[in-house]
Design a protein around this motif. Structure first.
Motif, PDB file in Angstrom:
ATOM      1  N   UNK A 143       0.833  -1.205   0.000  1.00 27.87           N
ATOM      2  CA  UNK A 143       0.000   0.000   0.000  1.00 27.87           C
ATOM      3  C   UNK A 143       0.869   1.256   0.000  1.00 27.87           C
ATOM      4  N   UNK A 144       1.941   1.235   0.776  1.00 29.55           N
ATOM      5  CA  UNK A 144       2.854   2.378   0.813  1.00 29.55           C
ATOM      6  C   UNK A 144       3.472   2.614  -0.558  1.00 29.55           C
ATOM      7  N   UNK A 145       3.820   1.536  -1.247  1.00 35.05           N
ATOM      8  CA  UNK A 145       4.420   1.678  -2.573  1.00 35.05           C
ATOM      9  C   UNK A 145       3.446   2.360  -3.532  1.00 35.05           C
ATOM     10  N   UNK A 146       2.166   2.019  -3.429  1.00 36.29           N
ATOM     11  CA  UNK A 146       1.149   2.683  -4.243  1.00 36.29           C
ATOM     12  C   UNK A 146       1.086   4.174  -3.918  1.00 36.29           C
ATOM     13  N   UNK A 147       1.134   4.494  -2.632  1.00 37.20           N
ATOM     14  CA  UNK A 147       1.054   5.896  -2.218  1.00 37.20           C
ATOM     15  C   UNK A 147       2.271   6.689  -2.681  1.00 37.20           C
ATOM     16  N   UNK A 148       3.439   6.060  -2.649  1.00 34.66           N
ATOM     17  CA  UNK A 148       4.652   6.752  -3.076  1.00 34.66           C
ATOM     18  C   UNK A 148       4.593   7.116  -4.555  1.00 34.66           C
ATOM     19  N   UNK A 149       3.951   6.282  -5.351  1.00 32.62           N
ATOM     20  CA  UNK A 149       3.821   6.578  -6.776  1.00 32.62           C
ATOM     21  C   UNK A 149       2.878   7.749  -7.003  1.00 32.62           C
ATOM     22  N   UNK A 150       1.879   7.858  -6.144  1.00 30.59           N
ATOM     23  CA  UNK A 150       0.885   8.919  -6.314  1.00 30.59           C
ATOM     24  C   UNK A 150       1.301  10.207  -5.617  1.00 30.59           C
ATOM     25  N   UNK A 151       1.907  10.078  -4.432  1.00 30.52           N
ATOM     26  CA  UNK A 151       2.312  11.241  -3.650  1.00 30.52           C
ATOM     27  C   UNK A 151       3.826  11.187  -3.460  1.00 30.52           C
ATOM     28  N   UNK A 152       4.558  11.659  -4.442  1.00 29.86           N
ATOM     29  CA  UNK A 152       6.012  11.523  -4.435  1.00 29.86           C
ATOM     30  C   UNK A 152       6.660  12.267  -3.275  1.00 29.86           C
ATOM     31  N   UNK A 153       5.979  13.284  -2.748  1.00 28.68           N
ATOM     32  CA  UNK A 153       6.541  14.052  -1.638  1.00 28.68           C
ATOM     33  C   UNK A 153       6.731  13.197  -0.387  1.00 28.68           C
ATOM     34  N   UNK A 154       5.989  12.074  -0.290  1.00 27.80           N
ATOM     35  CA  UNK A 154       6.106  11.233   0.897  1.00 27.80           C
ATOM     36  C   UNK A 154       7.508  10.654   1.041  1.00 27.80           C
ATOM     37  N   UNK A 155       8.194  10.474  -0.078  1.00 28.74           N
ATOM     38  CA  UNK A 155       9.538   9.896  -0.028  1.00 28.74           C
ATOM     39  C   UNK A 155      10.514  10.807   0.701  1.00 28.74           C
ATOM     40  N   UNK A 156      10.170  12.086   0.834  1.00 27.84           N
ATOM     41  CA  UNK A 156      11.059  13.040   1.500  1.00 27.84           C
ATOM     42  C   UNK A 156      10.758  13.198   2.985  1.00 27.84           C
ATOM     43  N   UNK A 157       9.752  12.490   3.467  1.00 24.28           N
ATOM     44  CA  UNK A 157       9.390  12.596   4.876  1.00 24.28           C
ATOM     45  C   UNK A 157      10.223  11.599   5.677  1.00 24.28           C
ATOM     46  N   UNK A 158      11.026  12.129   6.582  1.00 20.26           N
ATOM     47  CA  UNK A 158      12.027  11.313   7.264  1.00 20.26           C
ATOM     48  C   UNK A 158      11.414  10.179   8.074  1.00 20.26           C
ATOM     49  N   UNK A 159      10.362  10.477   8.835  1.00 19.00           N
ATOM     50  CA  UNK A 159       9.776   9.437   9.673  1.00 19.00           C
ATOM     51  C   UNK A 159       9.045   8.398   8.826  1.00 19.00           C
ATOM     52  N   UNK A 160       8.401   8.843   7.769  1.00 20.20           N
ATOM     53  CA  UNK A 160       7.708   7.907   6.888  1.00 20.20           C
ATOM     54  C   UNK A 160       8.709   6.960   6.234  1.00 20.20           C
ATOM     55  N   UNK A 161       9.850   7.494   5.818  1.00 17.90           N
ATOM     56  CA  UNK A 161      10.891   6.652   5.230  1.00 17.90           C
ATOM     57  C   UNK A 161      11.437   5.672   6.266  1.00 17.90           C
ATOM     58  N   UNK A 162      11.540   6.130   7.520  1.00 16.85           N
ATOM     59  CA  UNK A 162      12.002   5.232   8.585  1.00 16.85           C
ATOM     60  C   UNK A 162      11.016   4.083   8.788  1.00 16.85           C
ATOM     61  N   UNK A 163       9.723   4.356   8.635  1.00 17.12           N
ATOM     62  CA  UNK A 163       8.729   3.292   8.773  1.00 17.12           C
ATOM     63  C   UNK A 163       8.844   2.291   7.625  1.00 17.12           C
TER      64      UNK A 163
END
Length: 330
Positions: A233-253
């Motif tokens: 599900x996260x991979x789907x979100x990353x494709x749609x909301x590319x800004x999420x890849x820059x969120x440090x805590x989200x990347x840690x998760x």
């Protein structure tokens, strides 16, 4: 960096704040807003943060009464001593405060008297901090805190619900159907109880998450936690909301999930895949969870009244094509 609301203003900067600067700014803002509101809350910050981009506050119940006409942009801006302000509506404001005017001395900040008392940061002209203030009703305060505490944890909980066909946002937990949206709950404590998660991290400083790992371990205790499906599900979100890849805590998760899946940390009890690596039980899992939610929140009668005789069983494919609004990620 903070200051995103004021990026069009030339000649001013919003450096990331060191903890002493952030603490003094928080004391300054809380002490002044308590003169306007009964409830002034700073959501717990993301664990392990070394610096801070901005300051978020949530306020409720104007002291002069609900009809006092308190306007976030005007009244709050004046109380904080903001030099710049921006607001999309009367309940949400972004403010730029000159850091050179904020007293480091805690007693001075608590008293609200910064006029020459206590040490200032000694920063030059044009150096600011962004302060975001959201005004809500008292019955909205719990959800506002749930969704804004601990960095990206609100977004992570939202994704956990979406694995099961439910939607969590600042307005509460909902079930979306072709016939309309069914509200399930706006009670943050009840929502955590449904997830099987302890409410302690949201009840006081004695129980706050000190590390990212402790926050991630907490959400993994939910009986609805599905690591492989979560990762997909996260991979789907990353494709749609590319800004999420820059969120440090989200990347840690994401790293937490990858490492746990690789090490089989959660064992077969948390695995959703069969021997061929296929997730064959996803729709049935959604159906079970939605049924549990309808019973837990006593919403089955309302659901049946909403869907009528459509004949659509719970957990069917229409849940997959209902695309959430981006605001559901916050």
């Amino acid at each position: 960096m903070g200051g995103h609301a004021f990026k069009s203003h030339a000649g001013i900067t919003f450096p990331r704040m060191q903890p002493p600067t952030y603490l003094a700014l928080k004391q300054h803002c809380v002490s002044r807003l308590r003169k306007l509101y009964l409830h002034v809350v700073v959501p717990p910050e993301a664990p392990e943060k070394a610096t801070y981009g901005d300051l978020d506050l949530i306020v409720a119940i104007p002291l002069d009464g609900p009809e006092s006409g308190v306007n976030v942009r005007d009244s709050v801006g004046a109380a904080l001593g903001a030099e710049l302000s921006f607001s999309e509506n009367a309940h949400l404001g972004n403010f730029a405060l000159a850091l050179s005017t904020i007293a480091v001395d805690a007693d001075s900040a608590d008293s609200g008297d910064d006029g020459g008392h206590g040490d200032s940061f000694g920063l030059g002209e044009g150096v600011y901090a962004q302060v975001d203030v959201r005004q809500c009703e008292l019955d909205e305060l719990g959800m506002a805190l749930l969704m804004s505490s601990y960095g990206d944890m609100g977004m992570i909980m939202s994704l956990l619900f979406r694995l099961h066909g439910l939607h969590l946002g600042t307005k509460g937990l909902k079930l979306k159907t072709p016939q309309g949206t069914l509200p399930l709950s706006t009670d943050a404590q009840a929502i955590l109880a449904f997830l099987g998660l302890s409410p302690e991290p949201y009840t006081g400083e004695d129980h706050v998450f000190r590390t990212r790992a402790s926050a991630f371990d907490w959400i993994a205790t939910s009986p609805f936690f599905r690591p492989q499906r979560f990762r997909a599900k996260i991979e789907q979100c990353l494709k749609r909301y590319k800004r999420l890849a820059n969120r440090e805590m989200f990347q840690a998760f994401i790293n937490y999930l990858d490492e746990g899946i690789e090490a089989d940390f959660w064992g077969s009890g948390k695995s959703e895949l069969n021997g061929d690596g296929e997730d064959v039980d996803k729709d049935k899992d959604k159906e079970r969870t939605i049924n549990k939610a309808l019973d837990f929140f006593e919403a089955r009668a309302a659901y049946e009244a909403l869907v009528g005789s459509s004949g659509l069983p719970l957990g069917t494919k229409w849940m997959e094509v209902l695309r959430p609004n981006e605001q559901d990620l916050h």
